[in-house]
Every structure is written in structure tokens, then in C-alpha cells.
Enzyme design. Structure first.
Site, PDB file in Angstrom:
ATOM      1  N   CYS A   1       0.885  -1.169   0.000  1.00  0.00           N
ATOM      2  CA  CYS A   1       0.000   0.000   0.000  1.00  0.00           C
ATOM      3  C   CYS A   1       0.920   1.215   0.000  1.00  0.00           C
ATOM      4  O   CYS A   1       1.885   1.249  -0.764  1.00  0.00           O
ATOM      5  CB  CYS A   1      -0.968  -0.032   1.183  1.00  0.00           C
ATOM      6  SG  CYS A   1      -0.222  -0.362   2.800  1.00  0.00           S
ATOM      7  N   ASN A   2       0.633   2.209   0.805  1.00  0.00           N
ATOM      8  CA  ASN A   2       1.517   3.361   0.872  1.00  0.00           C
ATOM      9  C   ASN A   2       2.719   3.063   1.772  1.00  0.00           C
ATOM     10  O   ASN A   2       3.854   3.044   1.318  1.00  0.00           O
ATOM     11  CB  ASN A   2       0.745   4.582   1.387  1.00  0.00           C
ATOM     12  CG  ASN A   2       1.606   5.828   1.457  1.00  0.00           C
ATOM     13  OD1 ASN A   2       2.607   5.930   0.768  1.00  0.00           O
ATOM     14  ND2 ASN A   2       1.226   6.772   2.286  1.00  0.00           N
TER      15      ASN A   2
END
Length: 217
Positions: free
Chosen positions: A150-151
Site C-alpha cells: 500500500c503506501n
């Protein structure tokens, strides 16, 4: 029988803590994800934050640590997903991107699947399990290596990987969480995801009891 669909429908957003999340895209653009008035708001951040609003402390250092969950299942951040040397070193063939607003960097080199998931407690993470799990299984069937990111590689991607282990290996939430935490110590799914993962375990245990009763009758 208590199914995944029932778990998804039964999950309530109302009791979860509100928060906001910042995402940095490949081009450096800052995006803020917030939940307000029962709606998701996604806006571009123009001015650098002075801190305090979301309890967010900016970290400009790259996070290239990749957690090896299984030889064919890896967990990391967008930094790892955007670093070709890291991907090649770990023999990655497939990349599951569950961030919001994070581009895929090497489209000609890897098989990608992008699913935009907001890192908010109110997000129904269980609803994304089927398509995420299918992509991971596809990579495994093809003798590939899949990176889930994800981030920050802390909340969304971690929740997906934990859920996958609970589903594919019929393991408990505690065991799956410990396995992922050992591989990538920085993981910390948000409070809503943690609650949903526990609900997911309860549903699986209920299904197991139903099957036992059916077989004994």
C-alpha cells in the site's frame, strides 16, 4: 451458514474511530483521505502540513524493507514497489497495489493488480478480500512471487496479507498477525481493520462448526 457476505453486511462503521491518511504518489503529489459526514473525501494537499491535524509525522526516508511472509508472498511499502533493484532482488513477478493514488512504476516488467483502498477504520476491508486473494493465488499457481503493498506497507496491505493467511491456511487471526509481524515488524492495521479481521475469524469458526454439525447429522 455464516458466510463472508454475511460478515461484510453485518459489519458496522458507526462504532469506529475517524481518522485521515496522507498518501504520496509516484510523482510526489500529496493526497489526503478523510471520512466526513458519511462520505469519503479525497483531496490534494497543496501546502505541507504543519503537523497535528492527523497525528502524521512526515518521514522522507525510503522504506525498502520487504517482509517475506512465504517464499512467494511478500509485504512492503510503495517505496519497495517503486525500487526496481529491490523487486529484482526479491524475484518479484506480481504486484498487488492496494494503495489509493499510487501509480504502478514498471508496467512492462511485472503483472499488476491495483485496488484502491482507503486506509480508514470505516473502510470495509473484507469486501476486497476475494479479488485480492484470487490475484495472490494466481501468482502462486504460476510459481511467481507476489508483493502486496500500500503506501507505507503498514495497514492496508498488512490486513490483506493477514486475511489471506487466515483464509488459505485456516489459521487464527493471532497466528496470522504474529507471522506477518515477525516478517515486517512495522505493521499496524488501523483499528477498524483489526476489528474486521477478528470478525472474519469468528465467521470462519462459525462455518467450521456448521460443517461439523452437518457431517455428524
Amino acid at each position: 451458514m455464516y458466510s463472508l457476505n454475511q460478515e461484510i453486511k453485518a459489519f458496522s462503521r458507526n462504532n469506529l474511530r475517524k481518522q485521515c491518511t496522507r498518501v504520496t504518489t509516484l510523482t510526489g503529489k500529496k493526497i489526503i483521505e478523510t471520512w466526513k459526514d458519511a462520505r469519503i473525501h479525497v483531496v490534494e494537499e497543496v501546502e505541507p502540513s504543519s503537523g497535528g491535524g492527523c497525528g502524521y509525522v512526515q518521514d522522507l526516508s525510503s522504506d525498502l524493507q520487504v517482509g517475506v511472509i512465504k517464499p512467494w508472498l511478500l509485504l512492503g511499502s510503495q517505496d519497495a514497489a517503486h525500487d526496481l533493484d529491490t523487486l529484482k532482488k526479491n524475484k518479484v513477478t506480481h504486484i498487488l497495489n492496494v494503495a489509493y493514488g499510487v501509480e504502478n512504476a514498471f508496467l512492462s516488467d511485472f503483472t499488476y493488480k491495483s485496488i484502491s483502498i482507503l486506509d480508514l477504520p470505516e473502510t470495509n476491508i473484507l469486501s476486497y478480500f476475494p479479488e485480492c486473494f484470487e490475484f495472490i493465488e494466481e501468482a502462486k499457481r504460476k510459481d511467481g512471487v507476489v508483493l502486496v503493498h500500500c503506501n507505507a506497507g503498514v495497514s492496508r496491505a498488512a490486513a490483506i496479507v493477514i486475511g489471506f493467511l487466515m483464509n488459505s491456511e485456516q489459521t487464527s487471526f493471532t497466528s496470522a498477525f504474529s507471522l506477518v509481524k515477525n516478517a515486517r515488524p512495522s505493521i499496524c492495521p488501523n483499528s477498524g481493520f483489526m476489528e474486521q479481521l477478528r470478525t472474519y475469524q469468528e465467521g470462519k469458526e462459525s462455518n467450521k462448526c456448521d460443517r461439523i454439525q452437518e457431517n455428524s447429522s
